[in-house]
Write a protein that holds these residues in place. Sequence first.
Motif, PDB file in Angstrom:
ATOM      1  N   GLU A   1       0.841  -1.192   0.000  1.00  0.00           N
ATOM      2  CA  GLU A   1       0.000   0.000   0.000  1.00  0.00           C
ATOM      3  C   GLU A   1       0.880   1.247   0.000  1.00  0.00           C
ATOM      4  O   GLU A   1       1.842   1.357   0.762  1.00  0.00           O
ATOM      5  CB  GLU A   1      -0.899   0.014   1.233  1.00  0.00           C
ATOM      6  N   GLY A   2       0.551   2.169  -0.889  1.00  0.00           N
ATOM      7  CA  GLY A   2       1.312   3.411  -0.982  1.00  0.00           C
ATOM      8  C   GLY A   2       2.490   3.363  -1.924  1.00  0.00           C
ATOM      9  O   GLY A   2       3.176   4.373  -2.110  1.00  0.00           O
ATOM     10  N   CYS A   3       2.737   2.208  -2.537  1.00  0.00           N
ATOM     11  CA  CYS A   3       3.853   2.088  -3.485  1.00  0.00           C
ATOM     12  C   CYS A   3       3.361   2.422  -4.891  1.00  0.00           C
ATOM     13  O   CYS A   3       2.497   1.732  -5.442  1.00  0.00           O
ATOM     14  CB  CYS A   3       4.435   0.681  -3.453  1.00  0.00           C
ATOM     15  N   SER A   4       3.917   3.467  -5.475  1.00  0.00           N
ATOM     16  CA  SER A   4       3.536   3.912  -6.816  1.00  0.00           C
ATOM     17  C   SER A   4       4.572   3.471  -7.844  1.00  0.00           C
ATOM     18  O   SER A   4       5.674   3.056  -7.487  1.00  0.00           O
ATOM     19  CB  SER A   4       3.399   5.439  -6.848  1.00  0.00           C
ATOM     20  N   VAL A   5       4.206   3.590  -9.118  1.00  0.00           N
ATOM     21  CA  VAL A   5       5.109   3.208 -10.204  1.00  0.00           C
ATOM     22  C   VAL A   5       5.160   4.331 -11.239  1.00  0.00           C
ATOM     23  O   VAL A   5       4.118   4.804 -11.702  1.00  0.00           O
ATOM     24  CB  VAL A   5       4.659   1.908 -10.898  1.00  0.00           C
ATOM     25  N   LEU A   6       6.360   4.763 -11.579  1.00  0.00           N
ATOM     26  CA  LEU A   6       6.586   5.726 -12.652  1.00  0.00           C
ATOM     27  C   LEU A   6       7.309   5.025 -13.794  1.00  0.00           C
ATOM     28  O   LEU A   6       8.301   4.330 -13.557  1.00  0.00           O
ATOM     29  CB  LEU A   6       7.441   6.894 -12.177  1.00  0.00           C
ATOM     30  N   VAL A   7       6.827   5.206 -15.029  1.00  0.00           N
ATOM     31  CA  VAL A   7       7.486   4.581 -16.172  1.00  0.00           C
ATOM     32  C   VAL A   7       8.021   5.666 -17.110  1.00  0.00           C
ATOM     33  O   VAL A   7       7.384   6.686 -17.343  1.00  0.00           O
ATOM     34  CB  VAL A   7       6.538   3.626 -16.925  1.00  0.00           C
TER      35      VAL A   7
END
Length: 256
Positions: A170-176
Motif C-alpha cells: 500500500e502506498g507504493c507507486s510506479v513511474l514509467v
Amino acid sequence: MLAVALVVVLGVLWWVCSSWRDLVSGRGAGLLPGVRAPLLLIAHPDDECMFFAPTILRLLQGQRPLSVLCCSTGNYYNQGETRKEELIQSCAALGIAPSNVTIVDHSDLPDNPTVRWDERLVSSLVLNHIQEKDIDLVITFDERGVSGHSNHISLYRAIRSLHSSGKLPEGCSVLVLESVNIFRKYISILDLPLSWFWRQDVLFISSGRQYTQAKEAMLHHQSQLAWFRHIYLFFSRYMLINSLNFLHDKKAEKEN
C-alpha cells in the motif's frame, strides 16, 4: 526550405536558452513530495546513466535514498563480471552508494535483446526487493522500453502485473519512463519544447552540470563505449530529459 528550417532551429534555440533556468527548476522532484524510498528498476548495467540520469540526479538532489535493482549482469558478450563493477562505479559517480545497488545474476534472466524474461520470476524478485527495502516508488521502463529491448519491456510487464493485481505494498507507486519516437530521441536539447508541452505526469530536466555528471558516469562503462555510444551521449535527449507517467489502475479509471 533550408532558410525556413534554419529559422525554426534558431527559434527553438532562443526559446531553450531564454527558458532554461525556469525549465530546470520547474517540474520535477517537487511533484513527488511524499516519496521516501524510491527504487530504480533496470535491466542492464549502463541503463541507469543512458536512460535515467536526469531522474536519478533530481531525486538525489531532494536527499532521497535512491536504490537500484539491476536484473542482469549484462553478460551478452561474456563481460558480466566487468559490467557489474562498472555499474557500481557509475552509480557512485551519480551519487548512489554501492550498498544501495543490487545486481541479479540469474541464468533465466539473460542479457539478450530477443529474450522476454519470465514475468513471474521477475515479479517475484522485484516484489521481494520492494518489501525488503520498504520501497514506496518504483521507476522503470514503459511498454516500449525506450529502445524496444525485450529485457526492458519484461520489467514493465512484471511491474505492470504487480500493480494491476494489487500485490504492491500500500502506498507504493510506479513511474514509467516515456519512450519517444526516433526523431525526438536524437535531437537532444531541441526536444525541450516538445517535452515541456507534451502531456506527462513528471518531467525531469538536467542542468548543464548534471548533464556533465551523467556523461562522466557513462565513462565508467568502458566495456560499452563503442563509437556509436559516444554519438548517443551527445545527441540523446535521455541524457538531459526524462518524461515519466504513473501507472494507474485501469479498472478504477473506467469507474471514474
